[in-house]
Design a protein around this motif. Structure first.
Motif, PDB file in Angstrom:
ATOM      1  N   LEU A  56       0.821  -1.214   0.000  1.00  0.00           N
ATOM      2  CA  LEU A  56       0.000   0.000   0.000  1.00  0.00           C
ATOM      3  C   LEU A  56       0.853   1.261   0.000  1.00  0.00           C
ATOM      4  O   LEU A  56       0.549   2.222  -0.709  1.00  0.00           O
ATOM      5  CB  LEU A  56      -0.969  -0.022   1.186  1.00  0.00           C
ATOM      6  CG  LEU A  56      -2.032  -1.119   1.121  1.00  0.00           C
ATOM      7  CD1 LEU A  56      -2.869  -1.125   2.390  1.00  0.00           C
ATOM      8  CD2 LEU A  56      -2.910  -0.983  -0.111  1.00  0.00           C
ATOM      9  N   LEU A  57       1.936   1.263   0.756  1.00  0.00           N
ATOM     10  CA  LEU A  57       2.832   2.421   0.757  1.00  0.00           C
ATOM     11  C   LEU A  57       3.502   2.583  -0.602  1.00  0.00           C
ATOM     12  O   LEU A  57       3.582   3.694  -1.141  1.00  0.00           O
ATOM     13  CB  LEU A  57       3.889   2.287   1.856  1.00  0.00           C
ATOM     14  CG  LEU A  57       4.878   3.443   1.960  1.00  0.00           C
ATOM     15  CD1 LEU A  57       4.158   4.750   2.287  1.00  0.00           C
ATOM     16  CD2 LEU A  57       5.946   3.136   3.001  1.00  0.00           C
ATOM     17  N   GLY A  58       3.953   1.480  -1.175  1.00  0.00           N
ATOM     18  CA  GLY A  58       4.584   1.542  -2.487  1.00  0.00           C
ATOM     19  C   GLY A  58       3.648   2.079  -3.555  1.00  0.00           C
ATOM     20  O   GLY A  58       4.040   2.901  -4.383  1.00  0.00           O
ATOM     21  N   LEU A  59       2.401   1.621  -3.532  1.00  0.00           N
ATOM     22  CA  LEU A  59       1.421   2.124  -4.500  1.00  0.00           C
ATOM     23  C   LEU A  59       1.157   3.610  -4.288  1.00  0.00           C
ATOM     24  O   LEU A  59       1.095   4.391  -5.240  1.00  0.00           O
ATOM     25  CB  LEU A  59       0.121   1.328  -4.401  1.00  0.00           C
ATOM     26  CG  LEU A  59       0.185  -0.120  -4.902  1.00  0.00           C
ATOM     27  CD1 LEU A  59      -1.091  -0.864  -4.527  1.00  0.00           C
ATOM     28  CD2 LEU A  59       0.442  -0.168  -6.398  1.00  0.00           C
ATOM     29  N   ARG A  60       1.024   4.001  -3.041  1.00  0.00           N
ATOM     30  CA  ARG A  60       0.754   5.412  -2.736  1.00  0.00           C
ATOM     31  C   ARG A  60       1.894   6.321  -3.185  1.00  0.00           C
ATOM     32  O   ARG A  60       1.671   7.434  -3.670  1.00  0.00           O
ATOM     33  CB  ARG A  60       0.501   5.580  -1.243  1.00  0.00           C
ATOM     34  CG  ARG A  60       0.194   7.008  -0.873  1.00  0.00           C
ATOM     35  CD  ARG A  60      -0.103   7.163   0.589  1.00  0.00           C
ATOM     36  NE  ARG A  60      -0.330   8.553   0.859  1.00  0.00           N
ATOM     37  CZ  ARG A  60      -1.429   9.052   1.383  1.00  0.00           C
ATOM     38  NH1 ARG A  60      -2.404   8.259   1.717  1.00  0.00           N
ATOM     39  NH2 ARG A  60      -1.554  10.327   1.586  1.00  0.00           N
ATOM     40  N   LEU A  61       3.132   5.834  -3.031  1.00  0.00           N
ATOM     41  CA  LEU A  61       4.299   6.634  -3.398  1.00  0.00           C
ATOM     42  C   LEU A  61       4.664   6.505  -4.878  1.00  0.00           C
ATOM     43  O   LEU A  61       5.616   7.140  -5.341  1.00  0.00           O
ATOM     44  CB  LEU A  61       5.493   6.241  -2.528  1.00  0.00           C
ATOM     45  CG  LEU A  61       5.341   6.528  -1.035  1.00  0.00           C
ATOM     46  CD1 LEU A  61       6.553   6.002  -0.265  1.00  0.00           C
ATOM     47  CD2 LEU A  61       5.132   8.014  -0.775  1.00  0.00           C
TER      48      LEU A  61
END
Length: 83
Positions: A56-61
């Motif tokens: 989720l963090l990777g997608l958001r960033l």
């Protein structure tokens, strides 16, 4: 699609018992994704949580997410009304 990715990631998980009798789990295809705990079940649960947070963090960033098998989360998605 994300649920399928998470499931596939967990199928690829590897575990080992360390010298101090704790369990260590990791997913080779996902850099930096690992967990450790006092039991195998706790390690699996923690690793699942780490994978979810990492994804989720990777997608958001906007990071490129490694494909797992035929699951590619980096494909561009067209929204309604876009050309």
């Amino acid at each position: 699609m994300i649920t399928k990715y998470l499931r596939e990631a967990m199928h690829r998980a590897r575990y080992k018992i360390l010298e101090d009798a704790t369990y260590y789990g990791w997913i080779e295809e996902l850099p930096g994704v690992w967990a450790s705990a006092g039991s195998l079940e706790e390690c699996r649960e923690e690793l699942g949580s780490v994978v979810e947070d990492w994804l989720l963090l990777g997608l958001r960033l906007g990071h490129k997410i490694p494909s797992l098998g035929d699951i590619d989360l980096n494909a561009e998605v067209q929204t309604v009304g876009s050309k």
